[in-house]
Design an enzyme around this catalytic site. Sequence first.
Site, PDB file in Angstrom:
ATOM      1  N   GLU A 169     -14.902  16.041  27.386  1.00 47.28           N
ATOM      2  CA  GLU A 169     -15.214  14.626  27.648  1.00 47.28           C
ATOM      3  C   GLU A 169     -15.208  14.379  29.153  1.00 47.28           C
ATOM      4  O   GLU A 169     -14.303  14.840  29.851  1.00 47.28           O
ATOM      5  CB  GLU A 169     -14.169  13.673  27.031  1.00 47.28           C
ATOM      6  CG  GLU A 169     -14.238  13.535  25.548  1.00 47.28           C
ATOM      7  CD  GLU A 169     -13.194  12.574  24.985  1.00 47.28           C
ATOM      8  OE1 GLU A 169     -12.766  11.646  25.701  1.00 47.28           O
ATOM      9  OE2 GLU A 169     -12.813  12.776  23.827  1.00 47.28           O
ATOM     10  N   GLU A 196      -6.825  15.386  22.190  1.00 50.84           N
ATOM     11  CA  GLU A 196      -5.763  14.764  22.976  1.00 50.84           C
ATOM     12  C   GLU A 196      -4.496  14.448  22.184  1.00 50.84           C
ATOM     13  O   GLU A 196      -4.177  13.271  21.947  1.00 50.84           O
ATOM     14  CB  GLU A 196      -6.292  13.479  23.640  1.00 50.84           C
ATOM     15  CG  GLU A 196      -7.459  13.729  24.556  1.00 50.84           C
ATOM     16  CD  GLU A 196      -7.898  12.478  25.312  1.00 50.84           C
ATOM     17  OE1 GLU A 196      -7.429  11.374  24.977  1.00 50.84           O
ATOM     18  OE2 GLU A 196      -8.692  12.614  26.262  1.00 50.84           O
TER      19      GLU A 196
HETATM   20  C1  BGC Z   1     -10.648   9.603  24.122  1.00 51.68           C
HETATM   21  C2  BGC Z   1     -11.833   8.752  23.716  1.00 51.68           C
HETATM   22  C3  BGC Z   1     -11.914   7.503  24.566  1.00 51.68           C
HETATM   23  C4  BGC Z   1     -12.043   7.912  26.018  1.00 51.68           C
HETATM   24  C5  BGC Z   1     -12.155   6.743  26.985  1.00 51.68           C
HETATM   25  C6  BGC Z   1     -10.443   9.690  25.625  1.00 51.68           C
HETATM   26  O1  BGC Z   1      -9.084   9.675  25.870  1.00 51.68           O
HETATM   27  O2  BGC Z   1     -10.713  10.874  23.552  1.00 51.68           O
HETATM   28  O3  BGC Z   1     -11.732   8.475  22.355  1.00 51.68           O
HETATM   29  O4  BGC Z   1     -12.934   6.660  24.191  1.00 51.68           O
HETATM   30  O5  BGC Z   1     -10.917   8.650  26.399  1.00 51.68           O
HETATM   31  O6  BGC Z   1     -11.027   5.953  26.969  1.00 51.68           O
END
Ligand code: BGC
Length: 454
Positions: free
Chosen positions: A358, A165
Amino acid sequence: MELKFNSDFAFGAATSSYQIEGAAFADGKGVSIWDEFVKEPGKILEGHTGEVACDHYHRWKEDVALLAELGVQAYRFSLSWTRILPEGTGKVNPKGIEFYNDLINELLKYNITPYVTLYHWDYPNALELRGGWLNPESPKRFQEYTRVVAEAFGDRVKHFITFNEPQIFLWLGYDKGSHAPGLHYSEKRLLTMTRHVALAHGLAVQELRRQILDARVGYAPTCGAAYYPYEETEVNIRKARKLTNGLEKDDWLYSSSFWNELILKGRYHLKCTELFGESLPKLTKEESDLIGQKLDFCGMNLYQGCSVSIAEDGWLTLGKQPVGHAKTGMGWSVTPKAMYWAVKNFYEEYQIPLYITENGMSSLDVISEDGKVHDPARIVYLSEYLEQLQRAIQDGADVKGYFQWSFLDNFEWEKGYTDRFGLVYVDYESQKRIPKDSFTWYSELIKRQKHLQE
Ligand code: BGC
């Protein structure tokens, strides 16, 4: 809908170094901007820090055993740059290499494929003091770090993600100032930094390919606002796509389109000249080629989307939701359809294999009377998003895998330890791990895939 994915689809879970490792000053590790930032009063909720976090640095064996129990085929984690190169450049810390070697070997012992993120925000403080990503030397420093990583682990690690990101660490770290290093830079400076980060990405890809012949390299952007049609009508679908691919003065840094055009096509978004004029840093042909060299895959971090709804009279509403709709512990809207539309729109635009790098939700999980952690909302969230992912795959998107965020409850940046994203509950006082109900659910889902494929 029954969830059924191809046999080569990788189910995984993800974490990042500063959020779980702890041991922030142990065994020769250098100071990162997060080690510094958390010390500033009022920056992190309740004054939490990542100094101990989940103590994964000492508990990696137990954690890998849990990953094996979960049954994931892949594990995405990031390397702490300053554990490897304490000053960000120069001298290598053998203890840092040893830690990651042990972790990688343990994962491979259980047949879990490591997906290594080179940079998940814990920038070396020594380099920050020399201008950080504003320094024209910064791409070379990232290349040097990548070289050390490739030499140390490239015989066993084949999957790499350069940046996690870029949108968020530049936006929150150097514009809003809510993340390390807590700065508020001008647009011109931010643009200069985007150029350096993009060049660093390009040099890292080149370095990995030079040293690891069978390397598979990508990057993991967040998908920005992830616009999706609230009612799936032609007009809403078209508008959502237009917004996804568009760019505005107030959201360019956060957008997915600015970054995907740059990294996946090696050029500035068409709107950039109009928005930035002379402030837009120049890119030579060689630089464009370096930045835009072909990747093996692209990641996508997706949590929530923004709905698009156009009324009969043409009135546009953004972010419409049913009354009383579900939200996560952090107050993020639960919008599974964003998964379908973000993946579909992305794939149609860029035609490159994709991993969901993610996806997951925070909730205010507690240990119940029975000693267990029941998190039904997370199970519903994950299954609904996975259903929409399956729908996108059925409609033609080439998605290679899915990483749930996050394997363990962890340090949620400026929100400290209050929000819990894990499949595994971490009692931060005792460091006891308690697999939540969602852990069992995810592990059964993975097991069931194997049966469905037989
Ligand atoms: C990030 C993580 C973060 C998650 C939840 C993502 O933007 O890569 O490090 O914990 O979001 O906020």
